[in-house]
Design a protein around this motif. Structure first.
Motif, PDB file in Angstrom:
ATOM      1  N   ARG A 103      -9.440 -11.416   2.524  1.00  0.00           N
ATOM      2  CA  ARG A 103      -8.727 -10.442   3.287  1.00  0.00           C
ATOM      3  C   ARG A 103      -7.611 -10.128   2.675  1.00  0.00           C
ATOM      4  N   ALA A 104      -7.292  -8.791   2.358  1.00  0.00           N
ATOM      5  CA  ALA A 104      -6.069  -8.259   1.874  1.00  0.00           C
ATOM      6  C   ALA A 104      -4.711  -8.141   3.011  1.00  0.00           C
ATOM      7  N   THR A 105      -3.766  -8.534   2.494  1.00  0.00           N
ATOM      8  CA  THR A 105      -2.734  -8.632   3.634  1.00  0.00           C
ATOM      9  C   THR A 105      -2.401  -7.281   3.894  1.00  0.00           C
ATOM     10  N   ALA A 106      -2.642  -6.879   5.289  1.00  0.00           N
ATOM     11  CA  ALA A 106      -2.530  -5.664   5.485  1.00  0.00           C
ATOM     12  C   ALA A 106      -1.803  -5.472   7.115  1.00  0.00           C
ATOM     13  N   TYR A 107      -1.114  -4.281   7.209  1.00  0.00           N
ATOM     14  CA  TYR A 107      -0.335  -4.132   8.571  1.00  0.00           C
ATOM     15  C   TYR A 107      -0.543  -2.823   8.972  1.00  0.00           C
ATOM     16  N   PRO A 108      -1.206  -2.562  10.345  1.00  0.00           N
ATOM     17  CA  PRO A 108      -1.239  -1.239  11.081  1.00  0.00           C
ATOM     18  C   PRO A 108       0.159  -0.701  11.290  1.00  0.00           C
ATOM     19  N   ALA A 109       0.538   0.324  11.246  1.00  0.00           N
ATOM     20  CA  ALA A 109       1.856   0.736  11.525  1.00  0.00           C
ATOM     21  C   ALA A 109       1.508   2.490  11.791  1.00  0.00           C
ATOM     22  N   PHE A 110       2.573   2.953  12.243  1.00  0.00           N
ATOM     23  CA  PHE A 110       3.122   4.424  12.168  1.00  0.00           C
ATOM     24  C   PHE A 110       3.580   4.946  11.004  1.00  0.00           C
ATOM     25  N   TRP A 111       3.429   6.103  10.473  1.00  0.00           N
ATOM     26  CA  TRP A 111       4.196   6.673   9.195  1.00  0.00           C
ATOM     27  C   TRP A 111       5.675   6.549   9.265  1.00  0.00           C
ATOM     28  N   PHE A 112       6.306   6.899  10.468  1.00  0.00           N
ATOM     29  CA  PHE A 112       7.445   7.188  10.604  1.00  0.00           C
ATOM     30  C   PHE A 112       8.249   5.775  10.493  1.00  0.00           C
ATOM     31  N   GLY A 113       7.397   4.497  11.184  1.00  0.00           N
ATOM     32  CA  GLY A 113       7.955   3.192  10.598  1.00  0.00           C
ATOM     33  C   GLY A 113       8.040   2.684   9.127  1.00  0.00           C
ATOM     34  N   TRP A 114       6.953   3.184   8.607  1.00  0.00           N
ATOM     35  CA  TRP A 114       6.697   2.690   7.001  1.00  0.00           C
ATOM     36  C   TRP A 114       7.561   3.522   6.165  1.00  0.00           C
TER      37      TRP A 114
END
Length: 142
Positions: A103-114
């Motif tokens: 598994r790749a290290t991945a984080y769900p987020a909103f663009w404004f937070g990113w």
């Protein structure tokens, strides 16, 4: 991107890349390189989560495509023609049967937070354009 666009941020060491979830869902399969590591994002169905895997197995970089077998969606790599389970990342048949995609290290987020986090770079616009162009090209073919 709009501020409330949902993205999946993939991180490898100090490198990171944002993938708009809507673009990944549209094409169902996205392959990229983050920090020198080939990664795969797959959306098997609209009601299932986008999964992120490393595409390097046994020191070999693999290229994947999605296939439907009966009522099942599977991955198939071009290099060995092995079949992979989408949900588990495990090779079920072929030369690499039994091998496992990490598994790749991945984080769900909103663009404004990113975009507000200096540790995370902006998405690759050229990659998103490539996905959109590929989608349009496939839709225009007979």
């Amino acid at each position: 991107l709009p501020g409330k666009e949902r993205i999946l941020g993939v991180r490898v060491g100090n490198a990171a890349m944002a993938f708009p979830l809507s673009a990944v869902r549209d094409v169902r399969l996205a392959q990229a390189e983050v920090g020198g590591l080939p990664v795969l994002l797959v959306a098997p169905a609209a009601d299932q989560p986008v999964l992120a895997y490393e595409r390097r197995v046994r020191s070999r970089d693999l290229t994947f495509r999605l296939e439907t077998t009966g009522n099942r969606v599977v991955l198939r790599d071009a290099e060995t023609n092995s079949t992979w389970d989408v949900a588990t990342g495990k090779a079920t048949a072929g030369l690499l049967a039994g091998a496992q995609l990490n598994r790749a290290t991945a984080y769900p987020a909103f663009w404004f937070g990113w975009r507000g986090d200096d540790l995370w770079p902006r998405p690759l616009d050229s990659q998103m354009r490539a996905w959109r162009c590929e989608r349009r090209h496939r839709a225009s073919q007979p």
